[in-house]
Motif scaffolding. Sequence first.
Motif, PDB file in Angstrom:
ATOM      1  N   LEU A   8       0.833  -1.318  -0.019  1.00  0.00           N
ATOM      2  CA  LEU A   8       0.102   0.044   0.085  1.00  0.00           C
ATOM      3  C   LEU A   8       0.927   1.110   0.075  1.00  0.00           C
ATOM      4  O   LEU A   8       0.636   2.220  -0.674  1.00  0.00           O
ATOM      5  CB  LEU A   8      -0.970   0.006   1.462  1.00  0.00           C
ATOM      6  N   TYR A   9       1.858   1.216   0.771  1.00  0.00           N
ATOM      7  CA  TYR A   9       2.508   2.311   0.785  1.00  0.00           C
ATOM      8  C   TYR A   9       3.498   2.612  -0.295  1.00  0.00           C
ATOM      9  O   TYR A   9       3.745   3.726  -0.950  1.00  0.00           O
ATOM     10  CB  TYR A   9       3.834   2.329   2.121  1.00  0.00           C
ATOM     11  N   ILE A  10       4.028   1.665  -0.851  1.00  0.00           N
ATOM     12  CA  ILE A  10       4.840   1.699  -2.055  1.00  0.00           C
ATOM     13  C   ILE A  10       4.062   2.197  -3.361  1.00  0.00           C
ATOM     14  O   ILE A  10       4.238   3.151  -4.013  1.00  0.00           O
ATOM     15  CB  ILE A  10       5.435   0.214  -2.559  1.00  0.00           C
ATOM     16  N   ARG A  11       2.626   1.763  -3.303  1.00  0.00           N
ATOM     17  CA  ARG A  11       1.892   2.273  -4.583  1.00  0.00           C
ATOM     18  C   ARG A  11       1.256   3.486  -4.389  1.00  0.00           C
ATOM     19  O   ARG A  11       1.574   4.502  -5.258  1.00  0.00           O
ATOM     20  CB  ARG A  11       0.657   1.161  -4.489  1.00  0.00           C
ATOM     21  N   GLU A  12       0.944   3.814  -3.062  1.00  0.00           N
ATOM     22  CA  GLU A  12       0.310   5.407  -3.061  1.00  0.00           C
ATOM     23  C   GLU A  12       1.131   6.169  -2.924  1.00  0.00           C
ATOM     24  O   GLU A  12       0.977   7.300  -3.305  1.00  0.00           O
ATOM     25  CB  GLU A  12      -0.600   5.095  -1.714  1.00  0.00           C
ATOM     26  N   ALA A  14       4.158   6.463  -4.320  1.00  0.00           N
ATOM     27  CA  ALA A  14       4.741   6.720  -5.631  1.00  0.00           C
ATOM     28  C   ALA A  14       3.691   7.594  -6.232  1.00  0.00           C
ATOM     29  O   ALA A  14       4.149   8.379  -7.336  1.00  0.00           O
ATOM     30  CB  ALA A  14       4.483   5.235  -6.568  1.00  0.00           C
ATOM     31  N   ILE A  15       2.498   7.242  -6.188  1.00  0.00           N
ATOM     32  CA  ILE A  15       1.337   8.481  -6.909  1.00  0.00           C
ATOM     33  C   ILE A  15       1.422   9.742  -6.187  1.00  0.00           C
ATOM     34  O   ILE A  15       1.632  10.642  -7.033  1.00  0.00           O
ATOM     35  CB  ILE A  15      -0.031   8.133  -6.627  1.00  0.00           C
ATOM     36  N   LEU A  16       1.945   9.837  -4.884  1.00  0.00           N
ATOM     37  CA  LEU A  16       1.882  11.195  -4.307  1.00  0.00           C
ATOM     38  C   LEU A  16       3.252  11.863  -4.703  1.00  0.00           C
ATOM     39  O   LEU A  16       3.149  13.227  -4.946  1.00  0.00           O
ATOM     40  CB  LEU A  16       1.729  10.998  -2.807  1.00  0.00           C
ATOM     41  N   PHE A  17       4.403  10.998  -4.660  1.00  0.00           N
ATOM     42  CA  PHE A  17       5.722  11.816  -5.105  1.00  0.00           C
ATOM     43  C   PHE A  17       5.337  11.912  -6.619  1.00  0.00           C
ATOM     44  O   PHE A  17       6.067  13.286  -7.166  1.00  0.00           O
ATOM     45  CB  PHE A  17       6.791  11.128  -5.192  1.00  0.00           C
ATOM     46  N   ASP A  71      -4.226   5.458   6.785  1.00  0.00           N
ATOM     47  CA  ASP A  71      -4.638   6.855   7.454  1.00  0.00           C
ATOM     48  C   ASP A  71      -3.709   7.784   7.179  1.00  0.00           C
ATOM     49  O   ASP A  71      -4.037   9.003   6.805  1.00  0.00           O
ATOM     50  CB  ASP A  71      -4.788   6.422   8.726  1.00  0.00           C
ATOM     51  N   GLN A  72      -2.392   7.560   7.338  1.00  0.00           N
ATOM     52  CA  GLN A  72      -1.527   8.568   7.052  1.00  0.00           C
ATOM     53  C   GLN A  72      -1.288   8.944   5.477  1.00  0.00           C
ATOM     54  O   GLN A  72      -1.070  10.201   5.170  1.00  0.00           O
ATOM     55  CB  GLN A  72       0.005   8.154   7.655  1.00  0.00           C
ATOM     56  N   LEU A  73      -1.417   8.035   4.729  1.00  0.00           N
ATOM     57  CA  LEU A  73      -1.343   8.183   3.309  1.00  0.00           C
ATOM     58  C   LEU A  73      -2.535   9.394   2.712  1.00  0.00           C
ATOM     59  O   LEU A  73      -2.316  10.133   2.099  1.00  0.00           O
ATOM     60  CB  LEU A  73      -1.246   6.934   2.524  1.00  0.00           C
ATOM     61  N   GLU A  74      -3.850   9.235   3.235  1.00  0.00           N
ATOM     62  CA  GLU A  74      -4.976   9.986   3.088  1.00  0.00           C
ATOM     63  C   GLU A  74      -4.628  11.249   3.624  1.00  0.00           C
ATOM     64  O   GLU A  74      -4.848  12.256   2.879  1.00  0.00           O
ATOM     65  CB  GLU A  74      -6.001   9.417   3.896  1.00  0.00           C
TER      66      GLU A  74
END
Length: 215
Positions: A8-12, A14-17, A71-74
């Motif tokens: 989840l962290y790697i996918r999301e 990457a989108i944010l960066f 939660d942190q990614l959101e």
Amino acid sequence: MSDSAEALYIRESAILFQQYREVVKPLLALVEAVYEKFPIPVYNEVRAFTDHLSRCYGEDGAMKSADDVRDQLEKASHHIKRTIYDLYKLLIISGKKELESFERRTRRLDLRTVDSDGSFSAEFIRMREQAIELTVNAKMIEAKGDAGAAYEAYDKAYLAYLALHKLIINNGPRIRYAKAKWYVSKLGTVIAFVIGAVLSPYIESAWRTLVEALF
């Protein structure tokens, strides 16, 4: 460490960066060029963005649970959105200030006199109203929560103010010439008034003397 949390962290992230590289950085470069400094509100949003990404990890360096990471990614995504909105709004504010400055400098000038057919005035009014309308529309779309559509709408509003700025710059020589003519005409009126006021008693006296001599 949870594999699902890591995926989840790697996918999301990457989108944010990617959003940061492709959207935030170019807009930030424009804002810094206009304001000649890094805006504090934007700095705070970027700091909050990176802070929430770092909170996906615990103090021991291990990734937190999938729910905590989500939660942190959101929250990080929210700050990226706010950063983009703030950058667009800063660019639009700059465009509005330039427009207001131009209107103050030309408040006594009839813009229809800038060219022979009044085309500058007509185009200026049309583009001015379009920029305002696009800005209002962007704010309404933002309020609905559609980030992608809001980014596009703010981009159109910013480009409208940029086009208006270019219209003014490209017609700069003609605008200055029209202002010079306006000042000369007003100066001529003032001079005529002064001369009339100064010479009026003499003219009246001479006329009275002439009438007395004749009659």
